[in-house]
Design a protein around this motif. Structure first.
Motif, PDB file in Angstrom:
ATOM      1  N   TRP A   1      40.384  30.815  34.621  1.00 10.38           N
ATOM      2  CA  TRP A   1      40.918  31.430  35.559  1.00 10.38           C
ATOM      3  C   TRP A   1      40.311  32.573  35.964  1.00 10.38           C
ATOM      4  CZ3 TRP A   1      44.137  35.664  36.790  1.00 10.38           C
ATOM      5  CH2 TRP A   1      45.097  35.817  37.993  1.00 10.38           C
TER       6      TRP A   1
ATOM      7  N   ARG B   1      35.845  33.090  43.579  1.00  4.53           N
ATOM      8  CA  ARG B   1      36.320  32.917  45.127  1.00  4.53           C
ATOM      9  C   ARG B   1      36.517  34.410  45.715  1.00  4.53           C
ATOM     10  NH1 ARG B   1      40.794  29.207  42.347  1.00  4.53           N
ATOM     11  NH2 ARG B   1      39.672  27.205  42.161  1.00  4.53           N
TER      12      ARG B   1
ATOM     13  N   ARG C   1      37.176  31.938  37.855  1.00  7.03           N
ATOM     14  CA  ARG C   1      37.537  31.158  39.387  1.00  7.03           C
ATOM     15  C   ARG C   1      37.838  32.544  40.223  1.00  7.03           C
ATOM     16  NH1 ARG C   1      39.829  27.390  36.084  1.00  7.03           N
ATOM     17  NH2 ARG C   1      42.098  27.992  36.819  1.00  7.03           N
ATOM     18  N   MET C   2      38.497  33.690  39.615  1.00  7.74           N
ATOM     19  CA  MET C   2      39.045  34.543  40.498  1.00  7.74           C
ATOM     20  C   MET C   2      37.705  35.104  40.968  1.00  7.74           C
ATOM     21  SD  MET C   2      42.114  34.883  40.911  1.00  7.74           S
ATOM     22  CE  MET C   2      42.445  33.106  40.998  1.00  7.74           C
TER      23      MET C   2
ATOM     24  N   PHE D   1      42.675  30.955  30.152  1.00  9.08           N
ATOM     25  CA  PHE D   1      42.565  32.334  30.719  1.00  9.08           C
ATOM     26  C   PHE D   1      41.379  32.680  31.276  1.00  9.08           C
ATOM     27  CE2 PHE D   1      46.251  33.585  27.874  1.00  9.08           C
ATOM     28  CZ  PHE D   1      47.104  34.042  28.824  1.00  9.08           C
TER      29      PHE D   1
END
Lengths: 233, 233
Positions: free
Chosen positions: B144, B151, B147-148, B141
């Motif tokens: 992720w 980006r 990375r969100m 979790f």
């Protein structure tokens, strides 16, 4: 534009909730699970932006949508698979999110303590969780869905027309019947509207080509699993 | 129209995700949890149409919305707490749903097999589930979410402005830090953007009156619980 639906092959799982909406909406899509290549799925997922946390995800041009409820919210709005008024739109979504919660709890009956391990490595824990699910949680969920139908203007959850929420409730009930046949049979008498809804979706003319196509996967070792030792009337 | 937010008293729980959005959006609301009357909550819930499956729920005139992600979708659209374009709107919702999944898994570390029973009655199962959560699920979790953020056009999840998803990610991280301080400290180094986001939301000027009000509940025996035996670096 043709949608691409990415999901694990071999199991209906959470992908089936999206698939039923696409099929019932006569929405053209490429079902990537048919290629039976889960390595390609993982590779594709890692390269998408935004990166989906997990399958299923829907690719629509340069739009990438993960999370079943978000996909169905999008499809509902884009293809008229849910009421367009704010109240009906939000209620369909709210019901879908509650279905998703029940799906997770149904999954956790066979994987209560270690998501990545085998069921055989958590049999004792699964017995306790399944007992709790069958006796406490399942009646609570089914009772709420039954009341949602009773209070609808009917015959569907949101009124005169079916929505993606009806398709998803069918799929949830269908999976629960597979996983817990004794318990679901016992509960059927007290939930006549759920029985009727399951039959009504199963008989939807628009879904017959899909049901007869052979593309609908058996439940197998997916989210809904039948272990006789986890079921009881 | 003033909203009413209904949730259990004494714990921040899932209600806090809604509360933060209302506070940060400067949206007037009545916090029914302040009355500390959970019997009144259960009575109110049973009488609402549509009936919420569970708290929290938001009452807006004759609109009743349950499920945190649905409430935030609504508030986001109605009060500009998320991007208005389809892509940003759906991504905020998708992130919120993934946060909700992580919240459920964090809860299940202390209640892995019997939701209505005490933690003390499922200590052995909780140890296994918490170990799986700390070592497998939590890194997945957090990675992720990191990375969100990486980006994003930044500094927030959806770009230049904060959205309800940032507030919710703050609350998730804050609860996880309370429940699993050793593990979260160990993971902090590999997730600098999450650390920065937590600090940025904690410092949002618009939230300072709420943080200083004494109305923010301690975690206590809620969804995020600290049992030292369930934590480890």
């Amino acid at each position: 534009m043709t949608y691409a639906l990415w999901y694990w092959s071999e199991i209906p799982g959470r992908g089936e909730f999206v698939r039923l909406a696409l099929e019932a909406g006569r929405i053209p899509y490429e079902d990537k699970a048919l290629a039976r290549d889960d390595v390609a799925l993982m590779r594709d997922r890692g390269g998408r932006r935004p990166e989906p946390f997990a399958p299923p995800y829907l690719v629509a041009g340069d739009l990438v949508i993960a999370q079943v409820a978000a996909i169905l919210l999008y499809l509902g709005e884009s293809h008229g698979l849910a009421p367009a008024d704010p109240r009906g739109r939000l209620l369909a979504h709210q019901i879908q999110l509650t279905i998703a919660d029940c799906v997770t709890e149904a999954h956790d009956t066979h994987h209560p303590v270690a998501m990545g391990a085998y069921y055989e490595d958590q049999i004792a824990e699964a017995a306790r969780r399944a007992d709790d699910f069958r006796t406490e949680r399942l009646p609570k969920f089914l009772g709420w869905f039954e009341r949602m139908l009773a209070r609808s203007d009917g015959p569907w959850l949101l009124g005169a027309d079916w929505s993606y929420a009806d398709l998803s409730l069918f799929q949830l009930l269908d999976g629960l019947r597979f996983a817990f046949p004794l318990r679901m049979e016992r509960l059927a008498g007290g939930h006549p509207r759920l029985t009727a809804l399951h039959a009504a979706v199963a008989a939807l003319p628009v879904l017959q080509p899909y049901f007869k196509s052979g593309r609908r996967q058996p439940y197998g070792d997916g989210i809904f699993r039948h272990y006789p030792e986890l079921d009881a009337a």
